[in-house]
Design a protein around this motif. Structure first.
Motif, mmCIF file in Angstrom:
data_model
loop_
_atom_site.group_PDB
_atom_site.id
_atom_site.type_symbol
_atom_site.label_atom_id
_atom_site.label_comp_id
_atom_site.label_asym_id
_atom_site.label_seq_id
_atom_site.Cartn_x
_atom_site.Cartn_y
_atom_site.Cartn_z
ATOM 1 N N TYR A 3 0.841 -1.200 0.000
ATOM 2 C CA TYR A 3 0.000 0.000 0.000
ATOM 3 C C TYR A 3 0.870 1.242 0.000
ATOM 4 O O TYR A 3 1.922 1.276 0.649
ATOM 5 N N LYS A 20 -4.991 -5.497 4.804
ATOM 6 C CA LYS A 20 -5.967 -4.428 4.550
ATOM 7 C C LYS A 20 -6.536 -3.869 5.851
ATOM 8 O O LYS A 20 -6.708 -2.659 5.996
ATOM 9 N N TYR A 31 -4.807 5.869 1.749
ATOM 10 C CA TYR A 31 -3.923 4.854 1.196
ATOM 11 C C TYR A 31 -4.504 4.389 -0.133
ATOM 12 O O TYR A 31 -5.657 4.634 -0.456
ATOM 13 N N GLU A 33 -3.941 0.787 -2.761
ATOM 14 C CA GLU A 33 -3.257 -0.485 -2.974
ATOM 15 C C GLU A 33 -2.368 -0.372 -4.213
ATOM 16 O O GLU A 33 -2.757 0.210 -5.221
#
Length: 129
Positions: A3, A20, A31, A33
């Motif tokens: 991330y 996550k 954030y 991914e």
């Protein structure tokens, strides 16, 4: 997962590996991914280059003796064998190697099956320089 952690302006300030739930808890809404595309690597195909000893060992004892005998009356075969002996390594795809094998084939030293096997048999790891 990987991330990127973002600041208030949406700029990346850090990259982390985390679950996550972790980024949701400690960096909520700040954030993204990182999607990594992994291309399956292709096997490395080494060129068919072998040592001169490995080349000699591709011939049967009788074939090699017949090649030496043929070299006594055929200068082209003698030159080809000299080339093999002077080389550090042998590139099985080189024109010189193919011409030499074809000369031995034409002289009856090799059958077409054996000529093909000498050139095209897979190179074993123990044959590599």
């Amino acid at each position: 997962m990987k991330y990127e952690i973002l600041n208030e302006a949406g700029e990346v300030v850090n990259t982390i590996l985390a679950e996550k739930w972790f980024v949701d808890k400690y960096h909520p809404g700040k954030y993204r991914e990182v999607v990594e595309i992994v291309i399956a690597s292709q096997p490395i195909i080494l060129p068919p280059i072998i040592t001169k000893l490995a080349m000699m060992l591709r011939f049967t004892e009788n074939e090699y003796m017949a090649a030496l005998t043929a070299a006594k009356t055929d200068v082209a075969i003698e030159m080809w064998l000299d080339y093999l002996h002077a080389s550090v390594t042998i590139d099985l795809l080189s024109d010189r190697v193919k011409k030499g094998i074809n000369a031995l084939l034409a002289k009856g030293v090799l059958t077409s099956d054996r000529a093909d096997a000498i050139i095209n048999d897979p190179v074993q790891d123990n044959e590599r320089p």
